[in-house]
Each structure stands twice: as structure tokens, then as C-alpha cells.
Scaffold this motif. Structure first.
Motif, mmCIF file in Angstrom:
data_model
loop_
_atom_site.group_PDB
_atom_site.id
_atom_site.type_symbol
_atom_site.label_atom_id
_atom_site.label_comp_id
_atom_site.label_asym_id
_atom_site.label_seq_id
_atom_site.Cartn_x
_atom_site.Cartn_y
_atom_site.Cartn_z
ATOM 1 N N ASP A 176 51.841 40.351 46.278
ATOM 2 C CA ASP A 176 52.002 41.108 45.007
ATOM 3 C C ASP A 176 51.875 40.548 43.787
ATOM 4 O OD1 ASP A 176 52.106 44.056 44.274
ATOM 5 O OD2 ASP A 176 54.279 43.829 43.927
ATOM 6 N N GLY A 177 51.040 39.568 43.595
ATOM 7 C CA GLY A 177 50.518 38.772 42.494
ATOM 8 C C GLY A 177 49.728 39.490 41.754
ATOM 9 N N PRO A 178 49.628 39.527 40.515
ATOM 10 C CA PRO A 178 48.377 40.077 39.511
ATOM 11 C C PRO A 178 47.163 39.335 39.906
ATOM 12 C CG PRO A 178 50.001 38.938 38.356
ATOM 13 C CD PRO A 178 50.835 38.717 39.477
ATOM 14 N N GLY A 179 45.922 39.913 39.467
ATOM 15 C CA GLY A 179 44.651 39.578 39.815
ATOM 16 C C GLY A 179 44.298 38.556 38.542
ATOM 17 N N PHE A 180 42.906 38.602 38.513
ATOM 18 C CA PHE A 180 42.359 37.974 37.453
ATOM 19 C C PHE A 180 41.333 38.488 36.706
ATOM 20 C CE2 PHE A 180 43.804 35.348 40.893
ATOM 21 C CZ PHE A 180 44.124 34.159 40.462
ATOM 22 N N LEU A 181 40.911 37.753 35.677
ATOM 23 C CA LEU A 181 39.581 38.408 34.721
ATOM 24 C C LEU A 181 38.393 38.516 35.948
ATOM 25 C CD1 LEU A 181 39.992 36.468 31.687
ATOM 26 C CD2 LEU A 181 40.897 38.715 32.226
ATOM 27 N N LYS A 182 37.474 39.574 35.774
ATOM 28 C CA LYS A 182 36.561 39.743 36.538
ATOM 29 C C LYS A 182 35.669 38.463 36.957
ATOM 30 C CE LYS A 182 32.704 42.908 37.858
ATOM 31 N NZ LYS A 182 31.984 44.022 37.361
ATOM 32 N N GLU A 183 35.258 37.944 35.588
ATOM 33 C CA GLU A 183 34.231 36.821 35.737
ATOM 34 C C GLU A 183 34.831 35.534 36.347
ATOM 35 O OE1 GLU A 183 35.980 37.064 31.120
ATOM 36 O OE2 GLU A 183 35.578 38.272 33.044
ATOM 37 N N THR A 184 36.407 35.477 36.405
ATOM 38 C CA THR A 184 36.974 34.421 36.871
ATOM 39 C C THR A 184 36.918 34.527 38.475
ATOM 40 O OG1 THR A 184 38.559 34.181 35.092
ATOM 41 C CG2 THR A 184 39.350 33.262 37.177
ATOM 42 N N PHE B 26 44.970 51.800 34.517
ATOM 43 C CA PHE B 26 45.133 50.640 33.665
ATOM 44 C C PHE B 26 43.690 49.828 33.654
ATOM 45 C CE2 PHE B 26 46.091 46.103 33.573
ATOM 46 C CZ PHE B 26 46.796 46.108 32.447
ATOM 47 N N ASN B 27 43.132 49.689 34.682
ATOM 48 C CA ASN B 27 42.050 48.686 34.773
ATOM 49 C C ASN B 27 40.954 49.272 34.255
ATOM 50 O OD1 ASN B 27 43.459 46.489 36.309
ATOM 51 N ND2 ASN B 27 42.935 47.790 38.316
ATOM 52 N N GLU B 28 40.620 50.584 34.239
ATOM 53 C CA GLU B 28 39.466 50.958 33.406
ATOM 54 C C GLU B 28 39.913 50.979 32.045
ATOM 55 O OE1 GLU B 28 37.398 55.433 32.629
ATOM 56 O OE2 GLU B 28 38.776 55.227 34.353
ATOM 57 N N TRP B 29 40.940 51.305 31.250
ATOM 58 C CA TRP B 29 41.403 50.955 30.051
ATOM 59 C C TRP B 29 41.238 49.667 29.765
ATOM 60 C CZ3 TRP B 29 46.269 48.212 28.912
ATOM 61 C CH2 TRP B 29 46.589 48.420 27.688
ATOM 62 N N PHE B 30 41.612 48.488 30.547
ATOM 63 C CA PHE B 30 41.825 47.346 30.209
ATOM 64 C C PHE B 30 40.328 46.571 30.064
ATOM 65 C CE2 PHE B 30 41.503 42.638 32.097
ATOM 66 C CZ PHE B 30 42.242 42.402 31.328
ATOM 67 N N VAL B 31 39.577 47.016 31.121
ATOM 68 C CA VAL B 31 37.967 46.396 30.965
ATOM 69 C C VAL B 31 37.369 47.212 29.440
ATOM 70 C CG1 VAL B 31 35.721 46.982 31.579
ATOM 71 C CG2 VAL B 31 37.655 46.493 33.257
ATOM 72 N N ARG B 32 38.077 48.099 28.985
ATOM 73 C CA ARG B 32 37.242 48.833 27.737
ATOM 74 C C ARG B 32 37.857 47.811 26.419
ATOM 75 N NH1 ARG B 32 37.926 55.243 28.046
ATOM 76 N NH2 ARG B 32 36.673 55.706 29.998
ATOM 77 N N LEU B 33 38.858 47.096 26.575
ATOM 78 C CA LEU B 33 39.526 46.448 25.446
ATOM 79 C C LEU B 33 38.804 44.959 25.356
ATOM 80 C CD1 LEU B 33 43.734 46.679 26.026
ATOM 81 C CD2 LEU B 33 41.753 48.143 24.362
#
Length: 370
Positions: free
Chosen positions: A206-214, A289-296
Motif C-alpha cells: 500500500d505504498g504510493p506510486g511515482f510520477l509517470k515519467e519516473t 485524484f490522479n486526473e486532477w493531479f495530472v492537470r496541475l
């Protein structure tokens, strides 16, 4: 069956009788939340048996050691004592306990290694602690939203390199719960090629992921087949940011955010009790959350983090427990701290928050239909 039931049912089996599995990995990751200062030395070559460590833990300073803060299940202490009674865990050797907290560097990092030194079945498991009770620890988590790497990730990589160098005849595994899972994946991915063949498995609980490019980098693709990722059915923390598509979903006795607690996860003999998929609520929240996050932009993400933690730090509290002790007073200080921040910065963060609420509102009817 809980982790405690697992210890009672399977604890009489050594790792030679029944090979190390994902439930064992989670138990060791949960034990990494404990304070082993002065019990387990920071050197990889100086070892302390788990049953000895448990006995010392229960001695002088126990009242201080047993306080794990607001967010870590206090039964973790009992998990140590129960594990120490079993043939399976009692003689595991603990070494290299490291514990770092640096407000300037915005780092919270801790790790400990468990060694099974039995000939022909020797392995070392490096357990990275997740986010503890400190506010800095939570800020470092949020820094993952806009930084390619944080200090704890770099320290986890150095730690895993040391372990691979120290245990020349043992296979090496690593893992962690919550942020600890993120650290384990990062360290495994960035491990130099000369040590990659020593690294058998990486566990992410249950660990958070990474930025897409990473996540799409060659380093991370290289360890995808070594990664075992587990998330509770209503995962929130673990589903943040980007993940590899392959993972398992665990049944939990808790609800919503409380499912993040591993002591609520249900086990079987060799693995966890699994669910076919994440809950609709988890899919909804994390999709929004992830849709919102990508827009920022990265600047907007950083501004949002600075506003939130700038307000929290104005309370002078070091931990979540300190905030909770007098929430009425702390809440007022947070509000004052928010108002004292730069107006342009504050407005930018509030606009980002408003966009999240709007996006959630637009997606809510679809969730209700399901």
C-alpha cells in the motif's frame, strides 16, 4: 485470519520447512515501525536475534518505546513479542537499524534488516519504515508530488547497496508499508547493475506510486518482474500517483482509510486473502485524484504542499499526536498560519483545491449509478 493468527498457526514452521512468503514480508515491514535505537546497532555486521531484541525492548525504556504515535497501530508492539515466541522468527538476526529525522532536509527515514543465516537458505530482508507520526514525514510524502526523488529515497538506495555488499552469500529482498513501499521500489529500481542479480524480490504494501515519467524509465521497468505489490480493497494512500498494472488486492476487516493498517489485513497459509478488484469507492477517489493531479503543473503541486504544511508548521507541533492533543487550539493556529502566508501563494493553492472538488462533483453521479 490476522497476522497474529498466522503467527500462531504457522509460527512453528522454520523458513527451511516453509519458504519465506509475502505474509512474512509484511510482518517484518510492520516491525520496522518500532524503535530499536540502542537495541539493534546501525552496522550490518553486528546482529541481534529477534527474541533477544524483543526481551530488551520490553525492559528499560519500554513505556517510551511502546508509544508509536497517533497513526501506527499500538498492537505492533505485541506483534514483536508474539513473533519472538515462534520458531519461524525468533532466531532471525536484526542489524543496521538506521533512524533519521531532518527538518531542514525534510526527511524521515528508518530501516532495519532481518537476516536468516541458515546455510543453503540464507536471506536478508531490508525493511523500510513507512510514514511515522512526524509532520515532516508526511510533508516528505507530499514532496513526491513534484520532486523526482526525495532524501529518504536516496538514503534507501544507499542502504540497499550496503546490504548487497555486506551479505555476499545471502540473497537480498526489500520491502515496506506505506512510504516504505515506495522507498523499496525506488531503491530496487535504482540499484546498480552489479547488485541487481542479488536482489530477489521487492515488496510494496500500500505504498504510493511515482510520477509517470519516473515509472516509465528503464530503471523501473527492469525490476517490474521482481515486484510484489499489495493494496487493501479500499486503498487510498497506495493508489496515489502512477503504479505498474500488476498488483494484488487484500481483504481487510476495516473500512475506508482505516484499511491502510496492515493489522486489519486477512491472511491465508502462504499469501493473503485476496479480492478480485479494488472497491468502487477506491477506484472513484483515486481516479479523480490522479486526473486532477495530472492537470496541475509541478509549480502548482509545490505551492499546494507549501501552503498546507506551512500552516501546520505554524502550530510548532512536531507530530500528529501533538496536533491532536489540543485540536481546538491547533486548528486556530493552522487558520492563522494560513492567513499569514503569501496571498498569491494561498490563492493558487485554494484554486487547485477547488478544481479537485469540482472534478469530484462531476464524477460523483457515475459512482452513484454503480
Amino acid at each position: 485470519m490476522t497476522l497474529f493468527d498466522y503467527l500462531k498457526w504457522r509460527g512453528d514452521l522454520t523458513f527451511e520447512a516453509s519458504q519465506f512468503n509475502s505474509v512474512d514480508a509484511l510482518i517484518l515491514c510492520q516491525l520496522s515501525y518500532l524503535n530499536f535505537n540502542s537495541i539493534v546497532q546501525p552496522d550490518f555486521k553486528v546482529c541481534t536475534a529477534l527474541n533477544t531484541a524483543a526481551a530488551v525492548f520490553a525492559g528499560d525504556g519500554f513505556e517510551h518505546r511502546r508509544n508509536l504515535g497517533l497513526l501506527i497501530n499500538p498492537l505492533t508492539v505485541e506483534l514483536l513479542f508474539e513473533a519472538a515466541k515462534t520458531k519461524r522468527f525468533a532466531n532471525l538476526e536484526l542489524s543496521a537499524f538506521r533512524d533519521s529525522y531532518d527538518k531542514t532536509e525534510e526527511e524521515q527515514f528508518s530501516a532495519v534488516t532481518f537476516l536468516n543465516s541458515v546455510k543453503d537458505n540464507s536471506f536478508a530482508f531490508c525493511a523500510f519504515r513507512g510514514t511515522d507520526d512526524t509532520i515532516i514525514g508526511w510533508k516528505e510524502d507530499c514532496n513526491l508530488a513534484f520532486k523526482e526523488s526525495v532524501k529518504a529515497q536516496k538514503d534507501a538506495l544507499c542502504y540497499l547497496e550496503e546490504a548487497c555488499s555486506a551479505f555476499k552469500k545471502a540473497s537480498v529482498m526489500c520491502g515496506g508499508h506505506s512510504k516504505g513501499g515506495n522507498l523499496a521500489v525506488f531503491a530496487g529500481a535504482k540499484l546498480p547493475l552489479k547488485y541487481q542479480k542479488k536482489l530477489d524480490l521487492v515488496y510494496n504494501f500500500d505504498g504510493p506510486g511515482f510520477l509517470k515519467e519516473t515509472l516509465e524509465s528503464e530503471d523501473f521497468k527492469r525490476i517490474e518482474n521482481k515486484l510484489n505489490s499489495y493494496f487493501p480493497q479500499e486503498s487510498v494512500v497506495g493508489m496515489l500517483f502512477e503504479h505498474f498494472p500488476e498488483f494484488k488486492v487484500i481483504k481487510s476487516t476495516e473500512k475506508n482509510m482505516m484499511q491502510h493498517d496492515p493489522l486489519s489485513w486477512q491472511t491465508e497459509a502462504l499469501d493473503f486473502e485476496l479480492c478480485p478488484e479494488l472497491s468502487k469507492l477506491s477506484i472513484f477517489f483515486n481516479g479523480v485524484f490522479n486526473e486532477w493531479f495530472v492537470r496541475l503543473t509541478k509549480v502548482q503541486r509545490e505551492e499546494l504542499v507549501e501552503v498546507i504544511f506551512g500552516a501546520l508548521e505554524s502550530t510548532k507541533a512536531r507530530t500528529n499526536s501533538e496536533l491532536a492533543e489540543n485540536w481546538g487550539r491547533s486548528g486556530l493556529q493552522v487558520l492563522k498560519g494560513m492567513l499569514s502566508l503569501d496571498k498569491e501563494l494561498r490563492e493558487s493553492a485554494l484554486e487547485s483545491a477547488r478544481e479537485f472538488v469540482k472534478l469530484a462533483g462531476r464524477n460523483l453521479p457515475e459512482l452513484l449509478k454503480k
